[in-house]
Each structure stands twice: as structure tokens, then as C-alpha cells.
Motif scaffolding. Structure first.
Motif, PDB file in Angstrom:
ATOM      1  N   GLN A 253       0.832  -1.203   0.000  1.00 32.66           N
ATOM      2  CA  GLN A 253       0.000   0.000   0.000  1.00 32.66           C
ATOM      3  C   GLN A 253       0.868   1.256   0.000  1.00 32.66           C
ATOM      4  N   ARG A 254       1.985   1.221   0.747  1.00 25.70           N
ATOM      5  CA  ARG A 254       2.883   2.377   0.785  1.00 25.70           C
ATOM      6  C   ARG A 254       3.534   2.598  -0.584  1.00 25.70           C
ATOM      7  N   VAL A 255       3.928   1.515  -1.241  1.00 23.54           N
ATOM      8  CA  VAL A 255       4.551   1.615  -2.565  1.00 23.54           C
ATOM      9  C   VAL A 255       3.564   2.214  -3.570  1.00 23.54           C
ATOM     10  N   LEU A 256       2.320   1.760  -3.524  1.00 29.22           N
ATOM     11  CA  LEU A 256       1.321   2.197  -4.500  1.00 29.22           C
ATOM     12  C   LEU A 256       1.042   3.693  -4.412  1.00 29.22           C
ATOM     13  N   ARG A 257       1.292   4.291  -3.251  1.00 30.89           N
ATOM     14  CA  ARG A 257       1.076   5.724  -3.098  1.00 30.89           C
ATOM     15  C   ARG A 257       2.012   6.533  -3.984  1.00 30.89           C
ATOM     16  N   ASP A 258       3.191   5.962  -4.295  1.00 34.92           N
ATOM     17  CA  ASP A 258       4.190   6.672  -5.085  1.00 34.92           C
ATOM     18  C   ASP A 258       4.221   6.243  -6.549  1.00 34.92           C
ATOM     19  N   VAL A 259       3.358   5.291  -6.910  1.00 38.67           N
ATOM     20  CA  VAL A 259       3.397   4.731  -8.260  1.00 38.67           C
ATOM     21  C   VAL A 259       2.365   5.418  -9.162  1.00 38.67           C
ATOM     22  N   ASP A 260       2.783   5.767 -10.373  1.00 38.74           N
ATOM     23  CA  ASP A 260       1.872   6.320 -11.365  1.00 38.74           C
ATOM     24  C   ASP A 260       0.933   5.221 -11.860  1.00 38.74           C
ATOM     25  N   ASN A 261      -0.361   5.517 -11.908  1.00 38.31           N
ATOM     26  CA  ASN A 261      -1.351   4.500 -12.300  1.00 38.31           C
ATOM     27  C   ASN A 261      -1.130   4.007 -13.729  1.00 38.31           C
ATOM     28  N   GLY A 262      -0.651   4.886 -14.596  1.00 38.39           N
ATOM     29  CA  GLY A 262      -0.367   4.471 -15.974  1.00 38.39           C
ATOM     30  C   GLY A 262       0.760   3.460 -16.022  1.00 38.39           C
ATOM     31  N   GLU A 307       8.781  -3.835 -19.231  1.00 39.54           N
ATOM     32  CA  GLU A 307       9.976  -3.908 -18.392  1.00 39.54           C
ATOM     33  C   GLU A 307      10.358  -2.538 -17.831  1.00 39.54           C
ATOM     34  N   GLU A 308      10.214  -1.501 -18.642  1.00 40.80           N
ATOM     35  CA  GLU A 308      10.534  -0.148 -18.176  1.00 40.80           C
ATOM     36  C   GLU A 308       9.596   0.287 -17.061  1.00 40.80           C
ATOM     37  N   ALA A 309       8.292  -0.004 -17.229  1.00 36.97           N
ATOM     38  CA  ALA A 309       7.315   0.356 -16.205  1.00 36.97           C
ATOM     39  C   ALA A 309       7.564  -0.417 -14.919  1.00 36.97           C
ATOM     40  N   GLN A 310       7.886  -1.695 -15.056  1.00 38.68           N
ATOM     41  CA  GLN A 310       8.171  -2.514 -13.877  1.00 38.68           C
ATOM     42  C   GLN A 310       9.429  -2.026 -13.173  1.00 38.68           C
ATOM     43  N   GLN A 311      10.451  -1.601 -13.947  1.00 33.17           N
ATOM     44  CA  GLN A 311      11.682  -1.122 -13.345  1.00 33.17           C
ATOM     45  C   GLN A 311      11.456   0.170 -12.574  1.00 33.17           C
ATOM     46  N   LYS A 312      10.567   1.033 -13.065  1.00 37.78           N
ATOM     47  CA  LYS A 312      10.234   2.263 -12.343  1.00 37.78           C
ATOM     48  C   LYS A 312       9.673   1.932 -10.958  1.00 37.78           C
ATOM     49  N   ILE A 313       8.786   0.925 -10.918  1.00 38.19           N
ATOM     50  CA  ILE A 313       8.172   0.538  -9.650  1.00 38.19           C
ATOM     51  C   ILE A 313       9.208  -0.117  -8.738  1.00 38.19           C
ATOM     52  N   VAL A 314      10.089  -0.935  -9.317  1.00 40.85           N
ATOM     53  CA  VAL A 314      11.162  -1.562  -8.541  1.00 40.85           C
ATOM     54  C   VAL A 314      12.058  -0.488  -7.927  1.00 40.85           C
ATOM     55  N   ASN A 315      12.366   0.556  -8.699  1.00 35.71           N
ATOM     56  CA  ASN A 315      13.199   1.646  -8.185  1.00 35.71           C
ATOM     57  C   ASN A 315      12.537   2.345  -7.003  1.00 35.71           C
ATOM     58  N   ILE A 316      11.221   2.498  -7.070  1.00 38.06           N
ATOM     59  CA  ILE A 316      10.475   3.100  -5.958  1.00 38.06           C
ATOM     60  C   ILE A 316      10.568   2.209  -4.723  1.00 38.06           C
ATOM     61  N   ILE A 317      10.431   0.884  -4.927  1.00 38.25           N
ATOM     62  CA  ILE A 317      10.506  -0.067  -3.817  1.00 38.25           C
ATOM     63  C   ILE A 317      11.879  -0.014  -3.153  1.00 38.25           C
TER      64      ILE A 317
END
Length: 338
Positions: A253-262, A307-317
């Protein structure tokens, strides 16, 4: 096609008979580990097998049992140990046949005896060796064993050994044999004369994902100074998008707060159902419906974009973990303060 005791059966025929003998449920489990062409070949052979005499069925199952025993004995104590036990059970000729089949088709990994050694004992034995020797040995251990040893090394040697594992590519069989000899190996080496591929970035990633966070951080910080490109390559592989399943609900839930929905919609487009459920279960129903609709209407997506979108989320994590806002459950066991 009927199978009689006097027929000379091929490997495929034996495999088909074994799968028939095991039944559909166990055979289905085995199929999960086979390649598509192997499944097709076996399925065709099973379909063409009409009758099997009890004698043939018993011979095939018995041979399979003997091979399984041999593999177990090799894992426990090496080739000589396996040969000795098989001779006692099935006689010298049969033991030689089974071992011969295995060693012809399987390569027993060097340092197999080391894999069964207690890591603390092994540490005492190798800690004063050259870092390249330590790196070679750790490359053949399980990530858990290697993590325990690298964590116990002096801090100034941890990054050095990790770097050597990461850049290790091919090692001469002569060198491997020499190191095994120094370690008083009880296992007869079966390394082929062509070079053995070991180590590499994937090997050090597995180890770093298993050590405690403090050790990992020290190694990566040192490597970023000495080998920035290598450090970047390792960091990209250390936490993949599917590892979001290692997070608890509050962390997700904390990660999703910083993730762009797109970005999230594109990332989930290329993920499995388990990951999708973990994400959707930690957001409002309204938002989940909206993202599912976005995924449906966006149509096919290039793997590169996923892969680029997933890497953005991984970087946030990773950023949230570095700031101690979330905790990633890892095998090395981060220290938890209650």
C-alpha cells in the motif's frame, strides 16, 4: 504398440512406460518440468503404446528406482560413495551400468563435497585463501551457504569477493581440480575438458539477495565506487517486479502511493495473476476496476515498455527500503526491532 520383455527399449519408450506406470496425476507434475518438444514426443509415444507386459513395466520402474538411488548417493557422498552402495544393493555390474549412464548424461558439479559442509567450518578453512579462490568456491555453493560465508568475511574482503564472483566467466578445469585437491576433495572430478561456466552477475545477485541488508549495502556501496557499471547491472537484477510478493500488505500500500497509475497498468499487463492479485487486493475496488479497464483497453504492449514500467516501480521499492519506510523479507534475515 505392445512392449515385451525381449524388446530393446529406447529412452523415450522407457520414459513413456514410466509415466504410464506412475499414473496421470504424477505424470502431469513431471510434464511441468519438461520442454515443449519433450512433452510432444512423450505424448506421442504414450499414445502409440497399446499394451505393456507386467515384466517390462517392472523392469522400467526398477531401473528408474536404481537411477534415483544413484543420484541420491552421488549427492550425499560423491561417485565412489554411490558406486560402493550400489554394488552392495545391486551387484558390481549393475552398479557400473547405472553410474555409467549417469556420468555420461550428467555433470556432477565440482565442490559437491563442500556443499554438504557446515558453512562455519568451511569459513575457517577458506577465509585466509586468496579472494579469487574464495570467489570460485562460493560460485558453486547454494546462495544461502555463500551468503553465510560472505557475511562473515572481513568487510574489506566482502566487496572484493563479490566483485570477483560477478566478473567470473569461465574457469579452466585444471584450476578447479587444483583447488579441489587443496580442499582435500573426496569427490572424483567429472569436469569436462571444455571450460565450465560459473559465477557471473546472476550468481552474485542471488547471494546478495540472501545476505543481510547491512552486508549487501556495504558491498554495493564499495562496488559503486570501484565498479559503477557493474554495480548498476547488479542492482537492476537484485529485486525484480515479481518480488513484490515478498512485501506485506502495508508495504504494498505504501509503494502504490508513489506509483503512477499508468505505469502500474503497463507493469501489470506483463505480470502473472498472483502479482496482479497482490496489487489489486491492496487498493480500493474503484481504483482496481479502473486499472483493469486500462489494461484491457490498451491492447498489446511491447515487452520493452512493460519492463521499463516494472523497473520504475522496482526503483520506488528500493528507494523506500533504503529510507526504511518498508521492509523486504529476505533469506539473510534483516534484524527486526520490535
Amino acid at each position: 504398440m505392445s512392449k515385451n520383455p525381449d524388446e530393446k527399449l529406447t529412452g523415450v519408450q522407457k520414459s513413456a512406460i514410466l509415466l504410464i506406470a506412475l499414473g496421470p496425476e504424477k505424470s502431469a507434475s513431471i510434464f511441468k518440468h519438461l520442454k515443449e518438444e519433450e512433452i510432444e514426443e512423450l505424448t506421442l509415444e504414450i499414445a502409440n503404446t497399446r499394451t505393456i507386459t507386467p515384466q517390462v513395466k517392472e523392469q522400467v520402474v526398477e531401473e528408474f528406482y536404481q537411477v534415483c538411488l544413484a543420484q541420491q548417493y552421488i549427492a550425499e557422498g560423491g561417485i565412489n560413495y554411490a558406486k560402493e552402495l550400489l554394488e552392495k544393493s545391486f551387484g558390481e555390474d549393475r552398479a557400473r551400468d547405472v553410474i555409467g549412464k549417469l556420468t555420461a548424461s550428467l555433470q556432477v558439479k565440482p565442490f559437491e563435497f563442500v556443499r554438504k559442509t557446515d558453512p562455519s567450518q568451511l569459513l575457517n578453512f577458506i577465509q585466509d585463501e586468496h579472494p579469487q579462490t574464495i570467489a570460485l568456491i562460493l560460485s558453486y555453493l547454494s546462495p544461502g551457504q555463500a551468503a553465510l560465508i560472505i557475511s562473515a568475511l572481513p568487510p574489506d574482503r566482502q566487496a572484493d569477493v563479490a566483485k570477483r564472483i560477478a566478473v567470473m566467466d569461465r574457469t579452466s578445469p585444471d584450476i578447479i581440480k587444483e583447488v579441489e585437491k587443496v580442499l582435500e576433495s573426496k569427490l572424483a572430478s567429472l569436469v569436462n575438458q571444455d571450460y565450465t561456466i560459473i559465477g557471473g552477475v546472476d550468481a552474485v545477485v542471488e547471494i546478495l539477495n540472501t545476505v543481510d541488508r547491512g552486508t549487501e549495502k556495504h558491498i554495493m556501496e564499495t562496488m559503486e565506487i570501484e565498479e559503477p557499471e557493474l554495480a548498476d547491472e547488479i542492482r537492476k537484477k537484485m529485486f525484480v517486479f515479481e518480488d513484490i510478493l515478498l512485501l506485506d500488505d502495508r508495504a504494498i500500500q505504501r509503494v502504490l502511493r508513489d506509483v503512477d497509475n499508468g505505469d502500474l497498468a503497463i507493469a501489470l499487463k506483463g505480470s502473472n495473476e498472483e502479482v496482479q492479485n497482490a496489487i489489486f487486493n491492496n487498493m480500493s475496488k474503484r481504483l482496481a476496476v479502473m486499472i483493469k479497464e486500462d489494461m484491457e483497453f490498451m491492447g498489446p504492449v511491447r515487452m520493452k515498455d512493460v519492463e521499463e514500467a516494472q523497473q520504475k516501480i522496482v526503483n520506488i521499492i528500493r528507494k523506500l527500503e533504503d529510507s526504511a519506510e518498508i521492509v523486504i523479507s529476505r533469506g539473510g534475515g534483516d534484524e527486526i526491532v520490535v
